[in-house]
Design a protein around this motif. Structure first.
Motif, PDB file in Angstrom:
ATOM      1  N   ASP A 116     -12.426  14.759   1.533  1.00  0.00           N
ATOM      2  CA  ASP A 116     -13.256  15.557   0.625  1.00  0.00           C
ATOM      3  C   ASP A 116     -14.040  14.662  -0.330  1.00  0.00           C
ATOM      4  N   PHE A 117     -15.048  15.270  -0.939  1.00  0.00           N
ATOM      5  CA  PHE A 117     -15.952  14.512  -1.805  1.00  0.00           C
ATOM      6  C   PHE A 117     -15.230  13.914  -3.008  1.00  0.00           C
ATOM      7  N   SER A 118     -14.257  14.632  -3.556  1.00  0.00           N
ATOM      8  CA  SER A 118     -13.562  14.130  -4.744  1.00  0.00           C
ATOM      9  C   SER A 118     -12.821  12.831  -4.431  1.00  0.00           C
ATOM     10  N   THR A 119     -12.308  12.699  -3.217  1.00  0.00           N
ATOM     11  CA  THR A 119     -11.623  11.470  -2.813  1.00  0.00           C
ATOM     12  C   THR A 119     -12.606  10.305  -2.766  1.00  0.00           C
ATOM     13  N   LEU A 120     -13.788  10.538  -2.190  1.00  0.00           N
ATOM     14  CA  LEU A 120     -14.801   9.489  -2.128  1.00  0.00           C
ATOM     15  C   LEU A 120     -15.284   9.094  -3.519  1.00  0.00           C
ATOM     16  N   GLU A 121     -15.436  10.072  -4.407  1.00  0.00           N
ATOM     17  CA  GLU A 121     -15.864   9.769  -5.769  1.00  0.00           C
ATOM     18  C   GLU A 121     -14.799   8.959  -6.505  1.00  0.00           C
TER      19      GLU A 121
ATOM     20  N   ALA B 181     -12.714   6.944  -5.118  1.00  0.00           N
ATOM     21  CA  ALA B 181     -12.665   5.606  -4.521  1.00  0.00           C
ATOM     22  C   ALA B 181     -13.894   4.771  -4.844  1.00  0.00           C
ATOM     23  N   PHE B 182     -15.081   5.380  -4.774  1.00  0.00           N
ATOM     24  CA  PHE B 182     -16.336   4.632  -4.817  1.00  0.00           C
ATOM     25  C   PHE B 182     -17.266   4.995  -5.979  1.00  0.00           C
ATOM     26  N   GLY B 183     -16.957   6.045  -6.733  1.00  0.00           N
ATOM     27  CA  GLY B 183     -17.866   6.535  -7.766  1.00  0.00           C
ATOM     28  C   GLY B 183     -18.006   5.609  -8.955  1.00  0.00           C
ATOM     29  N   PRO B 184     -18.810   6.016  -9.953  1.00  0.00           N
ATOM     30  CA  PRO B 184     -19.133   5.164 -11.103  1.00  0.00           C
ATOM     31  C   PRO B 184     -17.932   4.657 -11.892  1.00  0.00           C
ATOM     32  N   SER B 185     -16.836   5.412 -11.950  1.00  0.00           N
ATOM     33  CA  SER B 185     -15.669   4.973 -12.713  1.00  0.00           C
ATOM     34  C   SER B 185     -14.532   4.502 -11.814  1.00  0.00           C
TER      35      SER B 185
ATOM     36  N   LEU C 170     -12.533   2.015  -8.709  1.00  0.00           N
ATOM     37  CA  LEU C 170     -12.239   0.618  -8.419  1.00  0.00           C
ATOM     38  C   LEU C 170     -13.104   0.091  -7.273  1.00  0.00           C
ATOM     39  N   GLY C 171     -13.874   0.979  -6.642  1.00  0.00           N
ATOM     40  CA  GLY C 171     -14.778   0.543  -5.581  1.00  0.00           C
ATOM     41  C   GLY C 171     -14.072   0.136  -4.308  1.00  0.00           C
ATOM     42  N   ILE C 172     -12.893   0.719  -4.044  1.00  0.00           N
ATOM     43  CA  ILE C 172     -12.148   0.349  -2.840  1.00  0.00           C
ATOM     44  C   ILE C 172     -11.368   1.558  -2.341  1.00  0.00           C
ATOM     45  N   ILE C 173     -11.290   1.685  -1.012  1.00  0.00           N
ATOM     46  CA  ILE C 173     -10.485   2.730  -0.387  1.00  0.00           C
ATOM     47  C   ILE C 173      -9.588   2.073   0.660  1.00  0.00           C
ATOM     48  N   VAL C 174      -8.370   2.556   0.782  1.00  0.00           N
ATOM     49  CA  VAL C 174      -7.417   2.026   1.758  1.00  0.00           C
ATOM     50  C   VAL C 174      -7.285   3.019   2.904  1.00  0.00           C
ATOM     51  N   VAL C 175      -7.373   2.517   4.128  1.00  0.00           N
ATOM     52  CA  VAL C 175      -7.240   3.360   5.322  1.00  0.00           C
ATOM     53  C   VAL C 175      -5.904   3.055   5.982  1.00  0.00           C
ATOM     54  N   LYS C 176      -5.092   4.085   6.139  1.00  0.00           N
ATOM     55  CA  LYS C 176      -3.776   3.940   6.772  1.00  0.00           C
ATOM     56  C   LYS C 176      -3.776   4.663   8.112  1.00  0.00           C
ATOM     57  N   GLY C 177      -2.665   4.539   8.857  1.00  0.00           N
ATOM     58  CA  GLY C 177      -2.585   5.172  10.173  1.00  0.00           C
ATOM     59  C   GLY C 177      -3.431   4.465  11.213  1.00  0.00           C
TER      60      GLY C 177
END
Length: 366
Positions: free
Chosen positions: A24-29, A31-35, A37-44
């Motif tokens: 969902d969009f809130s997860t992307l925001e 992870a990557f939004g203005p406030s 850490l600019g990083i997302i972890v992919v598991k599985g």
């Protein structure tokens, strides 16, 4: 001046949710939004990922411990040492040459292995050997399966980056006016400008009670390891770091013959012997956050091209790396970063292509 250092888990998503478009969009925001850490972890991830990571990061130690004459043969001066082996070619903020880490640079895009593709790009952009020079690979008699392992792991990482890009596209199509449908996925999937960097942080000198640079606080000065910077591509795929005690497990190759099997993967320490070692994000408020990536996962960081492409909806975040102190041992840190970058001719902001964009960043940083 010291900043407060905290540890924080990065936003995580499952690979299957990326495949099904269930992020969902809130997860992307977050992870990557203005406030963020600019990083997302992919598991599985696919089961083979863990084995490929272990093999390639072990190769990093074997490679870095080759005789000087063998390493010199793997350098590419024409590419400004951004292809093949590179060590001691970069200067730090202090003005001294950085000999604390070695790098092995490769363009892992499958299509770039076609000599006609590589030569065509080189002819079109003769002033960009950093992106267009052919790959340099160690002979198989020296490091068996190095190239095949490197390529297979990078292709897996790029495939996952494509899915992260697809999720970003869905978001941008709704949130960014005039956004071209599927643009980021196209850029990541088709690029022949992707760059991978296999890193080896040498076991550091110094006392066992300080960091490798002789500083107890990793927020005091990060330049001795990997200075605070922004990646200038789209998404940077990162493996977790592998820590190896090279005193207990010397990464020295025996004599090889073409029929000899590759060297055994090196034993991996269960965790860093130095709690200060790792990846740090420096926020716009000056806060320094240490972020960990689980061993069976991939991290994806935002780059400046992604920030421009999404018109600031997703932010590139300054980060740096701190290596491990000696702690009474001879511990090296190995990791892999895959920078998914647009083709040199791709438009980044609707007018400027990535070649011009990259030139500006190089001029700004140097």
């Amino acid at each position: 001046m010291s900043s407060e250092v905290v540890s924080q888990s990065a936003v995580a998503v499952n690979l299957e949710d990326l495949r099904k478009g269930n992020v969902d969009f809130s997860t992307l925001e977050e992870a990557f939004g203005p406030s963020s850490l600019g990083i997302i972890v992919v598991k599985g991830l696919p089961e083979k990922f863990v084995e490929l990571r272990h093999k390639l990061l072990s190769y990093s130690s074997y490679l870095a411990n080759l005789p000087a004459e063998e390493l010199a043969a793997l350098e590419s001066p024409d590419s400004h040492y951004l292809v093949g082996w590179s060590c001691g070619k970069e200067t730090l903020k202090s003005g001294i040459y950085d000999t604390l880490k070695g790098s092995y640079y490769v363009n892992p895009a499958p299509s770039f292995s076609d000599p006609s593709v590589q030569s065509s790009v080189a002819e079109k952009y003769p002033s960009f050997p950093e992106y267009t020079a052919p790959n340099v690979w160690p002979p198989t008699t020296l490091l068996p399966t190095f190239e095949s392992t490197f390529r297979e792991l990078c292709e897996l990482i790029i495939d996952v980056a494509v899915l992260v890009a697809r999720a970003c596209d869905v978001y941008a199509l709704e949130k960014v006016g005039g956004y071209e449908k599927g643009y980021l996925e196209h850029v990541v999937r088709t690029s022949v400008s992707t760059k991978a960097r296999l890193l080896h942080y040498f076991p550091p000198p110094g006392s066992p009670t300080t960091t490798a640079a002789g500083k107890a606080d990793p927020a005091d000065d990060d330049d001795d390891w990997c200075a605070t910077h922004l990646d200038h591509g789209c998404l940077t795929g990162l493996t977790s770091a592998m820590f190896v005690d090279e005193a207990a497990n010397p990464p020295v190759l025996p004599p090889w013959s073409p029929a000899t099997s590759p060297p055994l993967p090196l034993p991996e320490l269960p965790s860093s012997p130095d709690p200060a070692a790792g990846l740090y994000i420096r926020s716009r408020t000056g806060a320094v956050t240490k972020v960990g990536i689980p061993r069976d996962c991939l991290g994806f960081q935002t780059g400046e091209a992604l920030e421009v492409i999404t018109r600031g909806k997703f932010k590139a975040v300054p980060h740096f790396v701190r290596g491990a102190s000696s702690k009474g041992g001879k511990v090296a840190r190995n990791t892999l970063a895959v920078f998914t970058q647009p083709n040199l001719w791709e438009k980044v902001d609707g007018e400027k292509d990535f070649a011009a964009f990259a030139r500006e960043i190089v001029a700004r940083n140097h």
